[in-house]
Write an enzyme that holds these catalytic residues in place. Structure first.
Site, PDB file in Angstrom:
ATOM      1  N   ASP A  47      44.954  42.782  25.156  1.00  0.00           N
ATOM      2  CA  ASP A  47      44.156  42.881  26.389  1.00  0.00           C
ATOM      3  C   ASP A  47      42.676  42.690  26.037  1.00  0.00           C
ATOM      4  OD1 ASP A  47      43.490  43.272  29.030  1.00  0.00           O
ATOM      5  OD2 ASP A  47      44.100  45.363  29.135  1.00  0.00           O
ATOM      6  N   GLU A  48      41.866  42.293  26.993  1.00  0.00           N
ATOM      7  CA  GLU A  48      40.413  42.147  26.809  1.00  0.00           C
ATOM      8  C   GLU A  48      40.094  41.285  25.588  1.00  0.00           C
ATOM      9  OE1 GLU A  48      38.347  43.506  29.016  1.00  0.00           O
ATOM     10  OE2 GLU A  48      39.252  45.330  29.808  1.00  0.00           O
ATOM     11  N   LYS A  79      45.202  41.424  35.250  1.00  0.00           N
ATOM     12  CA  LYS A  79      45.514  41.054  33.866  1.00  0.00           C
ATOM     13  C   LYS A  79      46.212  42.199  33.137  1.00  0.00           C
ATOM     14  CE  LYS A  79      41.238  40.073  32.844  1.00  0.00           C
ATOM     15  NZ  LYS A  79      40.683  40.303  34.177  1.00  0.00           N
ATOM     16  N   THR A  80      45.616  43.378  33.234  1.00  0.00           N
ATOM     17  CA  THR A  80      46.191  44.522  32.526  1.00  0.00           C
ATOM     18  C   THR A  80      47.569  44.852  33.100  1.00  0.00           C
ATOM     19  OG1 THR A  80      43.974  45.342  32.100  1.00  0.00           O
ATOM     20  CG2 THR A  80      45.768  46.906  31.849  1.00  0.00           C
ATOM     21  N   GLN A 124      33.570  38.640  31.052  1.00  0.00           N
ATOM     22  CA  GLN A 124      33.430  40.071  30.792  1.00  0.00           C
ATOM     23  C   GLN A 124      33.234  40.373  29.312  1.00  0.00           C
ATOM     24  OE1 GLN A 124      35.781  42.859  33.315  1.00  0.00           O
ATOM     25  NE2 GLN A 124      36.917  41.035  33.881  1.00  0.00           N
ATOM     26  N   ARG A 175      33.677  46.886  39.063  1.00  0.00           N
ATOM     27  CA  ARG A 175      34.451  48.133  38.952  1.00  0.00           C
ATOM     28  C   ARG A 175      34.712  48.721  40.330  1.00  0.00           C
ATOM     29  NH1 ARG A 175      36.867  46.776  35.413  1.00  0.00           N
ATOM     30  NH2 ARG A 175      35.697  44.876  35.654  1.00  0.00           N
TER      31      ARG A 175
HETATM   32  P1  ATP Z   1      39.672  43.869  34.621  1.00  0.00           P
HETATM   33  O1  ATP Z   1      39.233  42.450  34.473  1.00  0.00           O
HETATM   34  O2  ATP Z   1      38.632  44.701  35.243  1.00  0.00           O
HETATM   35  O3  ATP Z   1      40.244  44.423  33.361  1.00  0.00           O
HETATM   36  P2  ATP Z   1      42.363  43.326  35.491  1.00  0.00           P
HETATM   37  O4  ATP Z   1      42.424  41.872  35.686  1.00  0.00           O
HETATM   38  O5  ATP Z   1      42.940  43.869  34.251  1.00  0.00           O
HETATM   39  O6  ATP Z   1      40.864  43.836  35.703  1.00  0.00           O
HETATM   40  P3  ATP Z   1      44.031  45.239  36.795  1.00  0.00           P
HETATM   41  O7  ATP Z   1      43.287  46.436  36.382  1.00  0.00           O
HETATM   42  O8  ATP Z   1      45.326  44.944  36.128  1.00  0.00           O
HETATM   43  O9  ATP Z   1      43.064  43.971  36.749  1.00  0.00           O
HETATM   44  O10 ATP Z   1      44.291  45.267  38.354  1.00  0.00           O
HETATM   45  C1  ATP Z   1      43.266  45.580  39.285  1.00  0.00           C
HETATM   46  C2  ATP Z   1      43.810  46.373  40.432  1.00  0.00           C
HETATM   47  O11 ATP Z   1      44.614  45.553  41.256  1.00  0.00           O
HETATM   48  C3  ATP Z   1      44.697  47.518  40.003  1.00  0.00           C
HETATM   49  O12 ATP Z   1      44.502  48.596  40.872  1.00  0.00           O
HETATM   50  C4  ATP Z   1      46.086  46.934  40.149  1.00  0.00           C
HETATM   51  O13 ATP Z   1      47.043  47.950  40.348  1.00  0.00           O
HETATM   52  C5  ATP Z   1      45.924  46.075  41.392  1.00  0.00           C
HETATM   53  N1  ATP Z   1      46.868  44.948  41.424  1.00  0.00           N
HETATM   54  C6  ATP Z   1      47.021  43.977  40.507  1.00  0.00           C
HETATM   55  N2  ATP Z   1      47.959  43.093  40.884  1.00  0.00           N
HETATM   56  C7  ATP Z   1      48.422  43.509  42.090  1.00  0.00           C
HETATM   57  C8  ATP Z   1      49.404  43.025  43.012  1.00  0.00           C
HETATM   58  N3  ATP Z   1      50.121  41.913  42.773  1.00  0.00           N
HETATM   59  N4  ATP Z   1      49.597  43.725  44.152  1.00  0.00           N
HETATM   60  C9  ATP Z   1      48.869  44.832  44.401  1.00  0.00           C
HETATM   61  N5  ATP Z   1      47.952  45.342  43.588  1.00  0.00           N
HETATM   62  C10 ATP Z   1      47.714  44.690  42.435  1.00  0.00           C
HETATM   63 MG    MG Z   2      42.078  44.920  32.673  1.00  0.00          MG
END
Ligand code: ATP
Ligand code: MG
Length: 721
Positions: free
Chosen positions: A221-222, A36-37, A252, A603
């Protein structure tokens, strides 16, 4: 930068989200670690480079200052240019920026000061005392909580109907007095930053339409942790001509206790219509076991928006569950496991120790110090909240602006310079009666005081004036260095016998370094000193200034939100601690605890370890505990349980045998206090006490469900678990 660079490596759903057209608002709803981020960051890069959107037309809201900083860095790398002026930050940070820019319309002066939680507490306490409101009946914390709760909802004292509730009546009274005090002294607390900036826009049509036109893209975000005022603020800025793009995960939402409304993410689809929802389903962060266990845990909550998450990264190691006898043993185990990882080549900052409550960190700290493992604690007492740092900043504030009475109160007699309470009381009284600030009042009444008091007080006035004078042509870090010395703070803390490690002195030196690193450009609405001071107060609202060195990371699960670490130790998995005792009778609080557990578990990237102690010393007492229900909710196929070997020390944990599965503790089957037993009728329990031995022993057992009972060993037919 071209399109293929931006979308490289994104999966289809991520790609679609990043390149959405802006006809509709958007909600990217997805579980932990699904990118997402990452989508949010790439979307900004896409808008700027492919859609020629000016960076000034973008408003991006992150959850912590750290996240804002990372976003800026990632973006300036993606865009290959500095983007200091861009509006990226936390709700609090952005609200503050808005108020600094438009302080006149917001009915503030240019020097308005931010109150952090501690400042707020002190002020409320003093105001209650001055107004003879009994602290014993109306605890200051509760009143403070009450006030902030109202503010998070955007409610003013006049809007509240107390009915016959006496507590609320008193709460409203203090709220009113406190509001008046803040108004008169140009003070803004954290919650007020949000309320005030919301009202600023709401009540100034021109200003509002300026920002509505300016921000063509609003990205949040969030989103699941927005409170009422934050939600309204975004709603206010949203029009048919701009786009709101939110990412979040209802599973979350962990700040309900601070006013966050999980319903907001559920309401979004109605309130921000037309809107398009995209779900991301691939998790890139964790192994299959970690993800499977987390999914199974969160499935126990009701009212979820629901989503499925999968990973193709393989099952990985099982999740270790360590049962310790005490919190010290737990810490020993965790720290020696970390040492083992370090020996195998992991770096310290790849390891995180997470806990439910700050008080748990002490046991880990002691072990980490003992075994010489470098570590850093996030949260807890954050750097800018430490008393020595606040002392120094208050001197800086006074040098910048002598009207700052909060700062005056804090340092007028610190380090001690013979100014007694009676003198300060006189200063206060004069200030109140003559509608002036404390510094001015002090200058005026100096001649009227008895010689001793008069000398002491005028000494302080001269000190501040002299320091301001000396600092005039110095840069920020030189100013800080000067005041730390001349105020006597460094001398005081160098001789502080209670500070054996000398860390307070070191922190003061670190403040000089922080001032040196401070980048003024991003806060260009105010002068450098004010910018730095504001940064310091805002930083304490959420996260730390965290030096990214090679340290094991210690933090509460709350502060770990959005972060990821290869090795995670989620500790204190005990009933009454996690889930917390308060949550037990309230289903919605229990759900929030479970979400918190989900956040903690997700995490972990490579390896997750859960631990609990049968006996824990916390908050001054030693209590027996049952393993957390959350452990029961994780299917055993994901788990590998490790029991503590009796007489084990950190050193022999390092020997491999202790890591073997299901080691039987020596003396298993023998009676000792703290062991877990199972009774055919009463179920699981912990031995609290016993008398005698063998078949005739009487055993006192605290059963999980059946309460505490004395049983005779020969009849009880206990199974030792
Ligand atoms: P959270 O819910 O904990 O905030 P999130 O959904 O924001 O998580 P991110 O932090 O953006 O997730 O991504 C999680 C991990 O996966 C990061 O290390 C990111 O670089 C990696 N990632 C995300 N998308 C891809 C992708 N398409 N290919 C490879 N790695 C990815
Ligand atoms: Mg995130």
């Amino acid at each position: 930068m071209n399109l293929s660079e931006i979308i490289e490596g994104l999966n289809d759903k991520q790609h679609q989200s990043v390149t959405l057209d802006d006809q509709k608002n958007a909600l990217i709803l997805a579980g932990a670690g699904s990118g997402k981020t990452r989508v949010l960051t790439h979307r900004i890069a896409y808008l700027v480079t492919q859609k020629n959107i000016h960076i000034d037309a973008i408003l991006a809201v992150t959850f912590t200052n750290k996240a804002a900083k990372e976003m800026r860095e990632r973006l300036s790398m993606l865009l290959r240019r500095p983007i200091m002026s861009m509006w990226v930050g936390t709700f609090h940070g952005l609200a503050h920026r808005l108020l600094r820019t438009h302080y006149v319309q917001a009915n503030l002066t240019q020097q308005f000061q931010i109150l952090d939680q501690q400042d707020q507490f002190r002020i409320i306490k003093r105001l209650m005392k001055e107004n003879n409101i009994d602290e014993a009946k109306f605890p200051v914390r509760k009143i403070q909580w009450f006030i902030n709760q109202q503010k998070d909802e955007g409610i003013h004292p006049a809007d509240i109907d107390a009915g016959y509730n006496y507590f609320i009546k008193q709460g409203i009274k203090v709220f009113e007095i406190y509001e008046d005090h803040c108004k008169a002294n140009d003070l803004i607390d954290f919650a007020e930053l949000l309320v005030r900036s919301y009202e600023l826009l709401k009540n100034n049509v021109e200003l509002l339409s300026h920002y509505q036109n300016r921000f063509k893209h609003i990205l949040v975000d969030e989103f699941q942790d927005t409170n009422t005022v934050q939600y309204q603020w975004i709603k206010l800025l949203s029009t048919n001509d701009n786009q709101v793009f939110c990412v979040g995960d209802d599973d979350q939402s962990i700040y309900g206790w601070r006013g966050a409304k999980i319903e907001n993410i559920q309401k979004l689809e109605i309130d921000f219509n037309p809107i398009q929802t995209i779900r991301l389903e691939q998790n890139y962060r964790s192994t299959g076991n970690i993800l499977g266990a987390s999914n199974a845990l969160i499935a126990n909550n009701s009212n979820r928006l629901g989503k499925s998450l999968w990973t193709d990264s393989g099952a990985g190691d099982p999740i270790d569950v360590f049962e310790a006898r005490t919190e010290t043993d737990e810490a020993d185990f965790v720290v020696s496991s970390i040492q083992k990882l370090l020996d195998e080549g992991a770096s310290p900052n790849e390891c995180a120790i997470l806990y439910r409550s700050n008080a748990q960190s002490r046991a880990f700290e002691e072990r980490l110090i003992k075994y010489n493992v470098p570590y850093i604690i996030y949260g807890g007492l954050r750097f800018f909240e430490r008393s020595e740092i606040k002392d120094a900043l208050c001197y800086l504030r006074l040098m910048e602006n002598t009207e700052d009475s909060v700062a005056f109160e804090r340092v007028v007699n610190f380090p001690t310079r013979g100014i007694g309470n009676a003198t300060v009381e006189k200063v206060r009284e004069f200030a109140t009666n003559n509608h002036t600030n404390l510094f001015q009042a002090a200058i005026t009444i100096v001649p009227t005081l008895p010689t001793r008091a008069s000398n002491a007080l005028s000494g302080f006035i001269q000190l501040i004036e002299q320091m301001s004078d000396d600092a005039k042509h110095l840069d920020l870090s030189e100013k800080v260095a000067l005041l730390i010395k001349e105020s006597g703070l460094i001398h005081h803390y160098s001789n502080d016998k209670t500070d054996k490690a000398g860390s307070k002195k070191e922190n003061l030196e670190e403040l000089i370094a922080a001032a040196k690193q401070y980048n003024h450009e991003q806060d260009s609405e105010m002068n450098e000193v004010m910018g730095f001071i504001s940064l310091a107060s805002l930083d304490s609202s959420g996260d730390t200034s965290a030096p990214e060195h090679q340290n094991v990371q210690l933090m509460t699960i709350h502060s770990a939100k959005g972060l990821e670490f290869p090795y995670v130790f989620l500790t204190g998995m005990e009933e009454d601690l996690f889930p917390s005792r308060q949550s037990k009778d309230e289903p919605h609080l229990m759900d929030e605890e479970r979400r918190l557990c989900y956040v903690g578990m997700t995490r972990a990237m490579k390896k997750l370890t859960l631990s609990f102690a049968i006996k824990r010393f916390l908050h001054g007492q030693s209590l027996y505990a049952y393993p957390s229900r959350f452990l029961d909710e994780i299917p055993s196929e994901y788990l590998n349980s490790i029991k503590q070997k009796f007489g084990a020390t950190a050193q022999n944990y390092k020997d491999d045998d202790i890591f073997n599965q299901d080691i039987e503790p020596e003396g298993q089957g023998q009676l000792s206090i703290g062991v877990t037993v199972k009774h055919a009728k009463f179920g699981f329990g912990t031995v609290l006490n016993f008398e005698g031995d063998g078949d005739s022993a009487r055993i006192q057992i605290k059963f999980k469900k059946a309460g505490t009972k004395w049983l005779i060993s020969s009849y009880a037919n206990l199974e030792f678990v």
